[in-house]
Design an enzyme around this catalytic site. Structure first.
Site, short mmCIF file in Angstrom:
data_model
loop_
_atom_site.label_atom_id
_atom_site.label_comp_id
_atom_site.label_asym_id
_atom_site.label_seq_id
_atom_site.Cartn_x
_atom_site.Cartn_y
_atom_site.Cartn_z
N GLU A 64 51.17 92.38 26.35
CA GLU A 64 52.58 92.41 25.95
C GLU A 64 52.73 93.02 24.54
O GLU A 64 53.54 92.59 23.73
CB GLU A 64 53.18 90.98 26.01
CG GLU A 64 54.69 90.91 26.11
CD GLU A 64 55.29 91.74 27.22
OE1 GLU A 64 54.81 91.66 28.36
OE2 GLU A 64 56.24 92.50 26.93
C1 LIG Z 1 43.86 90.42 31.15
C2 LIG Z 1 44.87 91.49 30.94
C3 LIG Z 1 46.10 91.43 31.60
C4 LIG Z 1 47.03 92.45 31.43
N1 LIG Z 1 48.19 92.44 32.17
C5 LIG Z 1 48.95 93.56 32.20
C6 LIG Z 1 50.03 93.69 33.13
O1 LIG Z 1 50.34 92.77 33.89
N2 LIG Z 1 50.72 94.86 33.17
C7 LIG Z 1 50.40 95.90 32.36
O2 LIG Z 1 51.04 96.94 32.46
N3 LIG Z 1 49.42 95.80 31.44
C8 LIG Z 1 48.68 94.67 31.35
N4 LIG Z 1 47.66 94.58 30.46
C9 LIG Z 1 47.42 95.67 29.54
C10 LIG Z 1 47.75 95.34 28.09
O3 LIG Z 1 49.14 95.21 27.93
C11 LIG Z 1 47.13 96.45 27.22
O4 LIG Z 1 45.72 96.26 27.27
C12 LIG Z 1 47.64 96.43 25.81
O5 LIG Z 1 48.99 96.81 25.78
C13 LIG Z 1 46.85 97.38 24.90
O6 LIG Z 1 46.68 98.62 25.49
P1 LIG Z 1 45.22 99.26 25.56
O7 LIG Z 1 44.32 98.25 26.14
O8 LIG Z 1 45.30 100.58 26.24
O9 LIG Z 1 44.81 99.47 24.06
P2 LIG Z 1 45.17 100.72 23.13
O10 LIG Z 1 46.56 101.13 23.31
O11 LIG Z 1 44.11 101.74 23.31
O12 LIG Z 1 45.02 100.05 21.69
C14 LIG Z 1 43.75 99.69 21.15
C15 LIG Z 1 43.97 99.05 19.80
O13 LIG Z 1 44.57 99.97 18.92
C16 LIG Z 1 45.75 99.45 18.36
N5 LIG Z 1 46.74 100.52 18.27
C17 LIG Z 1 47.19 101.32 19.25
N6 LIG Z 1 48.10 102.18 18.77
C18 LIG Z 1 48.26 101.89 17.47
C19 LIG Z 1 49.07 102.42 16.42
N7 LIG Z 1 49.94 103.40 16.63
N8 LIG Z 1 48.95 101.88 15.20
C20 LIG Z 1 48.09 100.87 14.96
N9 LIG Z 1 47.31 100.34 15.92
C21 LIG Z 1 47.40 100.83 17.15
C22 LIG Z 1 46.20 98.31 19.27
O14 LIG Z 1 46.87 97.31 18.54
C23 LIG Z 1 44.87 97.83 19.83
O15 LIG Z 1 44.35 96.84 18.99
C24 LIG Z 1 46.74 93.53 30.55
C25 LIG Z 1 45.52 93.56 29.86
C26 LIG Z 1 44.59 92.58 30.06
C27 LIG Z 1 43.28 92.68 29.34
#
Ligand SMILES: Cc1cc2nc3c(=O)[nH]c(=O)nc-3n(C[C@H](O)[C@H](O)[C@H](O)COP(=O)(O)OP(=O)(O)OC[C@H]3O[C@@H](n4cnc5c(N)ncnc54)[C@H](O)[C@@H]3O)c2cc1C
Length: 591
Positions: free
Chosen positions: A435
């Site tokens: 989220e």
């Molecule tokens: C168990 C689980 C359940 C989930 N359930 C759902 C679901 O039901 N539906 C769904 O759609 N998704 C779901 N997700 C996905 C989740 O919402 C994403 O993993 C999350 O939004 C982060 O995206 P990412 O993993 O691609 O990380 P990335 O976007 O690659 O980010 C990696 C890190 O970089 C940081 N970061 C990214 N951009 C920036 C920026 N511009 N400035 C500073 N920091 C930044 C982030 O804070 C993070 O710490 C789930 C994930 C998990 C692990």
């Protein structure tokens, strides 16, 4: 084996003595007298304690399994889900027009606290459904609402939210899933979504996926994203279930926690989808419920700390180690219980002051959401939008920290799975990530929310703190509450001022301090909550009560918070004022 007891007395204290709900002037709240909320919370407590909590460890140990394309949830989940559905617990704040009970969101939040503490992974099946329900309710056509909502209100059909893809989570403009328009007005959806919570399972007849996708030839990036309803089974005109849609589970993710929830990779292969809301306005539609969804995740994180704390207190009273340095407390035993030791006390007081302050903060947030919706109050909507990243980010970060702190009370036993304390920490961890990861919450707070409407909402927050301090500054019993709150609020204002003066020169100065700012904001919010709770307790004690110990405990905990937690705003301020230079000093190849 850990246990959970719903803290109904504390919940009622916040609802009635701090938020004064039945006199809050919010439509629907006039019915929330003490007896009514008490009856609801006592009944939900039975479900939480007797139905959900016993399945928490089962869900963690068994996890979900993918067998011949079918996702199986852990033993007992289906029967428990049916009991929860039959009791109407998934329909609390849903629209009565579609079979809901129309209760305020605040009540769903208080019940949700119990359910999340008892079994977060189980509760997510209904939680995700509620998110999908809300999106269809806000953006669906009359026909879509009539088709899906009555079934989703009671979780005959559950829902999912599909945003994330392998190469994009935060930066959703990079999304590749595509939606090709068909002559009959439907769309063919193709692509892969990952990490989809409650993505598929054996708990309901149908799963209604809400999927973000791009229509080829549409605007680039995030502006070209639309939202689609993609049911697992296509719903026929008469409402019965028809053909299986071409969406399949690629795999179930193996993960650190919330193992009872099926986190799926979903493959869409020309699946039939129906546009939800306006073309290319998918993000807007998905995020209509953002405040609720983020508050819900803050609640989940906080709830893990709560259940972990309860068990840590029991263990600290039971486990005999060492002697009280000020005099033996258990002369008949070989040692005194852990709870005599100041460092164990420090740990438990940190947890307790966070949990009770956090509860008041979330309930206040939920009340403001009701106020903004039911009274159409734009100012309150601005304030709760400002505070939403703080509720999500601060409470989930600290929820995890304090679940770990509770584990520490158990010493080595906390590290051993049999005791159940590791699960609370593992389960809490996800709330910092999904989220919107917490770093992104901090960006939202500093980069967007602070300046919204010319900074009007943050000024409104400072005014609230100021008037609390002014109204109570003369009250001697609150002197050690009001003083620290005033100081912490000044720190927060100084940090905001630093961003205004230095963020324009170099945005790194603001963004390198955003995480500290989110945490200091959280500290001040809990400070305000403790101020209000201390005031309510003082009044009650002055009136006279036969439950003085309860209110004295509140006052003592408020004093602890003010003395030992709130001053941390000073450290955050100093970190913020050191600017972005040291943070950005290294080149990428120097790490
Ligand atoms: C168990 C689980 C359940 C989930 N359930 C759902 C679901 O039901 N539906 C769904 O759609 N998704 C779901 N997700 C996905 C989740 O919402 C994403 O993993 C999350 O939004 C982060 O995206 P990412 O993993 O691609 O990380 P990335 O976007 O690659 O980010 C990696 C890190 O970089 C940081 N970061 C990214 N951009 C920036 C920026 N511009 N400035 C500073 N920091 C930044 C982030 O804070 C993070 O710490 C789930 C994930 C998990 C692990």
């Amino acid at each position: 084996m850990p246990s959970y007891t719903a803290p109904t007395k504390d919940q009622q204290f916040v609802l009635h003595e701090v938020l004064n709900v039945s006199n809050a002037g919010i439509p629907g709240y006039e019915d929330l007298d003490r007896d009514t909320t008490g009856a609801i919370l006592e009944e939900s407590a039975k479900i939480a304690e007797q139905v959900m909590a016993p399945l928490n460890v089962v869900g963690d140990q068994q996890g979900c399994k993918l067998e011949n394309g079918i996702v199986r949830t852990p033993d007992g989940f289906k029967a428990a889900f049916d009991e929860v559905r039959a009791g109407g617990w998934t329909a609390l704040d849903c629209d009565p027009e579609y079979g809901g009970q129309g209760l305020p969101y605040l009540i769903a939040t208080a019940v949700g606290e119990q359910f999340s503490a008892a079994n977060i992974a189980f509760n997510m099946y209904a939680g995700l459904t509620h998110g999908a329900y809300s999106a269809i309710h806000a953006h669906g056509t009359d026909a879509q609402k009539a088709t899906y909502l009555p079934k989703m209100v009671n979780c005959d059909w559950t829902g999912t939210m599909n945003l994330t893809e392998p190469h994009c989570g935060t930066d959703l403009g990079l999304m590749r899933t595509k939606a090709v328009p068909q002559d009959d007005g439907t769309y063919k959806i193709s692509g892969q979504k990952i990490f989809i919570s409650a993505g598929d399972h054996d708990l309901s007849e149908n799963v209604i996926h809400l999927v973000l996708a791009k229509i080829p030839g549409g605007p680039e990036g995030i502006k070209g994203v639309s939202l689609f309803i993609v049911p697992k089974f296509i719903v026929k005109d008469d409402g019965s279930l028809g053909d299986r849609n071409s969406v399949s589970v690629g795999k179930i993710e193996k993960k650190m926690g919330i193992n009872g929830n099926s986190t799926c990779v979903l493959d869409y292969d020309d699946a039939t989808g129906f546009l939800l809301g306006d073309l290319h306005k998918g993000m807007r539609a998905m995020f209509t419920m953002m405040n609720e969804a983020r508050l819900g995740v803050g609640l989940q994180g906080f709830a893990q700390a709560e259940v972990a704390y309860q068990n840590a207190v029991a263990y600290a009273n039971d486990r005999l180690q060492g002697r009280d340095v000020t005099g033996i407390k258990n002369p008949d035993g070989p040692a005194d219980p852990l709870i005599v030791h100041p460092d164990i006390r420090r740990n438990l007081m940190d947890q307790k002051s966070f949990i009770e302050g956090g509860r008041a903060f979330i309930y206040w947030g939920a009340q403001m959401l009701d106020q903004s919706h039911r009274n159409n109050d734009k100012d309150i909507n601005g304030l709760v939008s400002l505070l939403t990243p703080v509720i999500k980010g601060y409470l989930s970060d600290k929820g995890f920290d304090y679940a770990v702190a509770a584990q520490q009370v158990y010493g080595g036993h906390g590290f051993i799975e049999e005791w159940g304390m590791s699960q609370f920490a593992r389960d809490a961890r996800i709330t910092m990530i999904y989220e919107g990861a917490n770093g992104v919450q901090a960006l939202d707070l500093v980069g967007r929310k602070l300046a919204t409407d010319g900074g009007k909402h943050v000024m409104a927050f400072f005014d609230l703190v100021k008037s609390f301090c002014k109204e109570n500054g003369e009250d001697d019993t609150l002197a050690d509450i009001v003083g620290p709150l005033k100081d912490a609020s000044k720190d927060l204002q100084a940090a905001g001022m630093y961003f205004m003066q230095n963020g324009m020169k170099n945005p790194n100065n603001a963004l390198a301090g955003s995480y500290d700012f989110m945490h200091m904001f959280g500290l001040v919010c809990l400070g305000l909550m403790w101020g209000r709770m201390a005031k309510a307790a003082t009044q009650k004690l002055a009136e006279g009560t036969d439950d003085a110990a309860f209110y004295e405990t509140k006052l003592a905990t408020a004093r602890y918070y003010m003395a030992r937690q709130l001053p941390m705003t000073g450290t955050h301020l100093r970190r913020i004022e050191s600017g972005g230079d040291t943070v950005m000093a290294l080149a990428a190849d120097q790490f």
